[in-house]
Design an enzyme around this catalytic site. Structure first.
Site, short mmCIF file in Angstrom:
data_model
loop_
_atom_site.label_atom_id
_atom_site.label_comp_id
_atom_site.label_asym_id
_atom_site.label_seq_id
_atom_site.Cartn_x
_atom_site.Cartn_y
_atom_site.Cartn_z
N LYS A 76 -71.56 46.31 -7.76
CA LYS A 76 -72.64 46.52 -8.88
C LYS A 76 -73.47 47.79 -9.18
O LYS A 76 -73.59 48.42 -8.25
CB LYS A 76 -73.67 45.40 -8.56
N SER A 151 -77.68 38.39 -13.56
CA SER A 151 -77.36 39.90 -13.67
C SER A 151 -76.19 40.39 -13.35
O SER A 151 -75.81 41.44 -13.95
CB SER A 151 -78.64 40.43 -13.25
N SER A 175 -78.87 35.84 -9.73
CA SER A 175 -78.09 36.79 -10.31
C SER A 175 -76.60 36.87 -9.74
O SER A 175 -75.89 37.69 -10.22
CB SER A 175 -78.82 38.03 -10.26
#
Lengths: 484, 95
Positions: A76, A151, A175
């Site tokens: 990420k 997210s 997330s």
């Protein structure tokens, strides 16, 4: 090739059935061909990935390879990576190349993993749909007109589309688990403090935790084995021994006590999602688990509490982005205040600015007791609900998200509607507990996630419980059409 | 809870954000809605409840007061927007 488990890839790499360079090229080719449909990567690091793959092949040949030697993964874009841009999904950091690796990045590299690139995400991890990214939304591989969740939406979409073997993510209010649910993959958010936050760009420091998005619990265990553990560089890192997560996968779950919180099955939950989750729980009963209804009476307050605590911490953490030391700086500032204000206004998107302002407001003079203190008191009550529940049950189960993936744009004009996506995931972060999401039967072709919550440092139990389900079901093996 | 334009201007200043005049109304509406959501907390009696300081009730660990990091100023300043002689440059603050 891309449908093999990580254990199988690792074994075949060691047998030289194929090399890591071949495997890495295979994934890079898939990314180049398929990611234009998804936008799941912000940066693809072909050169450094192939160099890492060559090193892994040499290590395998010389017999000193780490457990993940040659396995292609993605990070990420919130994890600092020396030499690859770390944008955090923001214009603010569009020009930022970190001078060091995050601990999680360093540990996975030490285990031999190959980094294919950095995945798209909601800006500074603030969002539940991956639509707040400066780099544009990510499309759900199961339906390109729908969101992947957020997210960690880029990581979830990339794993679901088989563009990497697994990916890292972070979870502040859901997330990892919510995008895992919406993309039909397995995600684990460990206990607060289990994985180091060092080099992971901070959003809400009392809630943020790194974890894994993978195609199965077994794959997630392979990564978490390397990521978890004490790090002196993170002052909130837990100095608690880490068990071997892969070793515990096959443990028997007969007699497992499952609690179903009645608050997680009420109004707001799509009845089709509820039915799918209930079917999964019946499967657990067939595996010998015992189910009972429990209550987490304060959990409905978790969204309001979160939207005090998280913005308060974010307003403080994001104060560092001032246009002076790194990140975006506005043109021709007329004085220092103008430099701060315009650099921040130009660098941050609307959702980040909303949260900074909410946080600034609740922490401002005269409001602290009514908001922040009150929220931290209710947070204590939410944690106490879980503590009581875990006296009677081993794990708690329920839906991960109230609905399947929603259409792109559907909730962007209504922040509060967007926030309610995380209604079942946020309480876990507030209490610091580990949680997982695993795919169960889809609804009209769209994935549904079963959430499994454990007591602190019970990741091995969660992965075991998830793995036993995946041993007798096939939902986790489904690949979206066009990405098989 | 309803915030008006002057509240938004004040908060934006405290947060060091330059808000365009045409966006103020929108932020006022959004932030008011969020505070309405947050207002659900008011219904809970929290008398005597200790506010949470750490989710796992751990206390802050302290490290020994020894040098553990070496100077990497050049590396860190290489990514700065503007530096000179090892210093970060900003607009003149005092005339």
């Amino acid at each position: 090739m891309q449908n093999k488990s990580i254990a199988q890839m690792a074994a075949e790499l060691r047998l030289r059935t194929y090399s890591s360079v071949e495997l890495t090229r295979h994934y890079l080719e898939r990314i180049a061909r398929l990611d234009p449909r998804l936008n799941s990567f912000i940066s693809v690091a072909s050169e450094s990935a192939l160099a890492a793959a060559e090193r892994a092949d040499r290590a395998i040949a010389s017999g000193d390879a780490g457990p993940l030697a040659g396995i292609p993964i993605a990070h990420k874009d919130i994890f600092c990576t020396a030499g690859i841009k770390t944008s955090c999904g923001s214009r603010m950091l569009d020009n930022f190349v970190a001078p060091y690796d995050a601990t999680v990045v360093e540990r996975l590299a030490a285990a031999g993993a190959v980094v294919l690139g950095k995945t798209n995400m909601d800006e500074f991890a603030m969002g539940s749909s991956n639509e707040t990214s400066f780099y544009g939304p990510v499309h759900n591989p199961w339906d390109a007109d729908r969101v992947p969740g957020g997210s960690s939406g880029g990581s979830a979409a990339a794993v679901a589309a088989r563009l990497c073997a697994a990916a890292t993510g972070t979870d502040t209010g859901g997330s990892i688990r919510q995008p895992a649910a919406l993309c039909g993959i397995t995600g684990i958010k460990p206990t607060y403090g289990r994985c180091s936050r060092w080099g992971m760009i901070a959003f809400a420091s009392s809630l943020d935790q790194a974890g894994v998005l993978a195609r199965s619990a077994a794959d997630a265990a392979c990564l978490l084995d390397e990521m978890a553990g004490f790090d002196p560089r993170d002052s909130t890192s837990a100095d608690v021994a880490v068990p071997d997560y892969v070793d515990a996968l096959d443990d028997d779950i007969a007699g497992l006590r499952i609690g179903l919180p009645k608050e997680y099955f009420g109004e707001g939950l799509d009845p089709r999602v509820a039915a799918s989750v209930q079917d999964a729980i019946k499967e657990y009963e067939r595996l010998g688990a015992k189910v009972k209804e429990i209550s987490l009476p304060n959990s409905p307050l978790s969204v309001p509490v979160y939207y005090v605590v998280a913005p308060a911490e974010c307003s403080s953490n994001l104060a560092r982005f001032d246009g002076v030391r790194y990140g975006h700086r506005c043109e021709n500032p007329k004085d220092l205040e103008d430099l701060y204000k315009r650099s921040r206004a130009e660098g941050f998107g609307a959702e980040v600015q909303r949260r900074i302002m909410i946080g600034t407001y609740v922490l401002s003079a005269g409001y602290y007791d009514a908001y922040y203190l009150k929220a931290q008191q209710i947070r204590q009550l939410i944690a106490a609900d879980f503590a009581r529940a875990f006296e009677e049950v081993d794990v708690i189960m329920g839906p991960t998200a109230p609905t399947t993936a929603f259409p792109l744009g559907a909730k962007m004009d209504d922040p509060v509607a967007m926030y309610l996506n995380d209604i079942y995931t946020i309480a876990t972060n507030l209490a610091g507990l580990p949680g997982m999401s695993i795919p169960v039967e889809p609804v009209e072709g769209l994935p549904v996630g079963l959430q499994i919550i454990g007591n602190a440092f019970q990741e091995a139990r969660l992965l075991n419980v998830a793995h036993r389900f995946q041993h007798v079901t096939h939902w986790h093996q489904g690949a979206p059409s066009g990405f098989e | 809870m309803s915030l008006d334009a002057s509240d938004i201007e004040k908060i934006a200043h405290l947060a060091r954000l330059e808000i365009a005049p045409e966006s103020i109304e929108r932020y006022a509406a959004d932030l008011s809605n969020i505070l309405d959501l947050v207002a659900q907390m008011d219904a809970v009696d929290t008398t005597g409840v200790e506010p949470m300081a750490h989710p796992l009730h751990m206390s802050q660990r302290l490290r020994p007061d020894r040098v553990s990091e070496h100077d990497r100023r050049e590396l860190f300043q290489a990514i700065a927007p503007l530096t000179e002689d090892g210093l970060y440059l900003v607009p003149k603050v005092i005339d």
